[in-house]
Design a protein around this motif. Structure first.
Motif, PDB file in Angstrom:
ATOM      1  N   GLY A 113      -9.286  24.600 -49.955  1.00 14.62           N
ATOM      2  CA  GLY A 113      -8.083  25.069 -49.202  1.00 14.62           C
ATOM      3  C   GLY A 113      -6.784  24.146 -49.933  1.00 14.62           C
ATOM      4  O   GLY A 113      -5.911  24.844 -50.155  1.00 14.62           O
ATOM      5  N   ALA A 114      -7.284  23.007 -50.384  1.00 11.60           N
ATOM      6  CA  ALA A 114      -5.925  22.491 -51.182  1.00 11.60           C
ATOM      7  C   ALA A 114      -5.965  23.104 -52.477  1.00 11.60           C
ATOM      8  O   ALA A 114      -4.451  23.427 -52.816  1.00 11.60           O
ATOM      9  CB  ALA A 114      -6.712  20.946 -51.590  1.00 11.60           C
ATOM     10  N   VAL A 115      -6.887  23.602 -52.906  1.00 13.19           N
ATOM     11  CA  VAL A 115      -6.544  24.478 -54.255  1.00 13.19           C
ATOM     12  C   VAL A 115      -5.838  25.797 -53.973  1.00 13.19           C
ATOM     13  O   VAL A 115      -4.729  26.140 -54.850  1.00 13.19           O
ATOM     14  CB  VAL A 115      -7.801  25.007 -54.965  1.00 13.19           C
ATOM     15  CG1 VAL A 115      -7.663  26.258 -56.102  1.00 13.19           C
ATOM     16  CG2 VAL A 115      -8.597  23.848 -55.634  1.00 13.19           C
ATOM     17  N   LEU A 116      -6.169  26.316 -52.613  1.00 14.39           N
ATOM     18  CA  LEU A 116      -5.194  27.453 -52.403  1.00 14.39           C
ATOM     19  C   LEU A 116      -3.726  27.218 -51.865  1.00 14.39           C
ATOM     20  O   LEU A 116      -2.935  27.875 -52.066  1.00 14.39           O
ATOM     21  CB  LEU A 116      -5.797  28.484 -51.037  1.00 14.39           C
ATOM     22  CG  LEU A 116      -7.284  28.958 -51.556  1.00 14.39           C
ATOM     23  CD1 LEU A 116      -7.798  29.576 -50.395  1.00 14.39           C
ATOM     24  CD2 LEU A 116      -7.238  29.845 -52.701  1.00 14.39           C
ATOM     25  N   ILE A 117      -3.601  25.970 -51.519  1.00 14.25           N
ATOM     26  CA  ILE A 117      -2.255  25.573 -50.971  1.00 14.25           C
ATOM     27  C   ILE A 117      -1.606  25.405 -52.160  1.00 14.25           C
ATOM     28  O   ILE A 117      -0.132  25.790 -52.146  1.00 14.25           O
ATOM     29  CB  ILE A 117      -2.241  24.345 -50.169  1.00 14.25           C
ATOM     30  CG1 ILE A 117      -3.131  24.399 -48.961  1.00 14.25           C
ATOM     31  CG2 ILE A 117      -1.072  23.550 -50.267  1.00 14.25           C
ATOM     32  CD1 ILE A 117      -3.275  22.930 -48.176  1.00 14.25           C
TER      33      ILE A 117
END
Length: 288
Positions: A113-117
Motif C-alpha cells: 500500500g505504501a508503494v502504491l501511495i
C-alpha cells in the motif's frame, strides 16, 4: 450457419472505421508534418507550411543542427542513463513483484500500500527533497543523480506484481518440491512465463526515461551532462546564440530537424516491439 451482416451493422462498422481513421490522422498528422517540414527550405516552412515539393527537399537543416547544438552529447548521455537506470528497473522490479505476488510475510499489504501511495505523489513534491539529497551527496551534474532517483519505480513494481500473480502457484510449489532455490524458481520458472509482461514494462521504461525532462533539467544543468530532452528544450536559444543573424525560419527548420532525429529511436523501438508491447499490456491487466 454463417450469420449475415445487416445494413445497420455495416453502417455502424463504417462509422467506427471512419472515426478511427480520423483519430489516426489527428495523432499522426502533426508528426508527419514535422518530419516532412524538416526537409524543406527554412523560408518555405513559413511561407508554405502545408505544401511539400520533394524536388526542393534538403538535408541542410540536419547538417546545421548537428553543428549548432550538442545532439550527439545528448544522445550519449540519454543512452547511458537508459542502460543503467533501465537495467536497475528491469532487474529489481520483477524481484519485488515476485515477492509481493508469491510470498506471505508480515506487513506485506501495508508495504505494498505504501508503494502504491507513492504513485499518487506529484513529481514536483519530490523534486526539492531529492535535489537537496543529491547536493548533500555531491552528485549534482553527475550520472548518479540522473540514474539512481526513481530507478526502482513504484509503477514497475505494481506492474510486475500484477503480471506474476497470474503465474500458477502450482508451478512454484512443484519447483520447490524438486529442490529449486527461490532465486532459481524466479529465474527458471517465473521469468519465462512473464516475458510478455517484461517486454511491455521494458517499452514503457525506455519511453519514460527517454522522454524525462523535469528531473534532468534540474539536476544536470551543464552541456556535458544534458540528456536529449534537455538539449531539445534549449534548442532555439542555443541556435540563436551560436549563429549570428539566425532568423525565425532557420530556427524553426532546425527545431523540426532535431525533433525528427529525436523521434527515430522511439519509433524504431515501438515498431520492433509492438507485438510484445500489446501482449505486455494485456498481461499487465490481469488482476492479482
Amino acid at each position: 450457419m454463417a450469420t449475415s451482416i445487416t445494413r445497420p451493422d455495416r453502417l455502424r462498422n463504417g462509422v467506427s472505421h471512419l472515426f478511427l481513421v480520423l483519430l489516426l490522422l489527428g495523432f499522426l498528422g502533426p508528426v508527419v508534418w514535422a518530419v516532412l517540414s524538416s526537409f524543406k527550405q527554412p523560408a518555405d516552412i513559413i511561407r508554405y507550411p502545408l505544401l511539400f515539393d520533394p524536388s526542393t527537399f534538403t538535408v541542410e537543416n540536419f547538417v546545421r543542427v548537428f553543428h549548432d547544438v550538442p545532439l550527439g552529447t545528448g544522445f550519449m548521455n540519454t543512452a547511458i542513463v537508459l542502460l543503467f537506470k533501465g537495467g536497475i528497473t528491469m532487474f529489481f522490479a520483477p524481484l519485488a513483484g515476485f515477492a509481493f505476488a508469491k510470498y506471505d510475510f508480515r506487513g506485506k499489504n501495508v508495504i505494498f500500500g505504501a508503494v502504491l501511495i507513492t504513485l499518487m505523489l506529484p513529481t514536483i513534491v519530490l523534486i526539492i527533497p531529492l535535489l537537496l539529497q543529491m547536493k548533500a551527496f555531491g552528485w549534482i551534474n553527475t550520472y548518479q543523480a540522473l540514474i539512481l532517483p526513481g530507478a526502482i519505480d513504484a509503477f514497475a513494481i505494481f506492474w510486475m506484481r500484477q503480471v506474476i500473480s497470474a503465474v500458477p502457484d502450482e508451478l512454484v510449489d512443484a519447483a520447490r518440491v524438486d529442490g529449486c532455490s527461490e532465486f532459481g524458481i524466479f529465474l527458471r520458472i517465473v521469468l519465462p512465463v512473464i516475458r510478455p509482461g517484461l517486454a511491455g514494462l521494458a517499452v514503457l521504461t525506455i519511453m519514460n526515461i527517454y522522454n524525462d525532462f523535469v528531473w534532468p533539467v534540474i539536476v544536470a544543468n551543464t552541456e556535458q551532462m544534458a540528456t536529449i530532452q534537455v538539449v531539445l528544450s534549449g534548442l532555439a536559444s542555443t541556435i540563436s546564440g551560436n549563429r549570428v543573424g539566425a532568423d525565425y525560419a532557420t530556427v524553426t527548420a532546425e527545431l523540426l530537424a532535431a525533433s525528427s532525429v529525436a523521434l527515430i529511436p522511439l519509433l524504431i523501438l515501438f515498431m520492433a516491439l509492438q507485438r510484445h508491447f500489446i501482449n505486455g499490456i494485456l498481461a499487465g491487466s490481469v488482476k492479482g
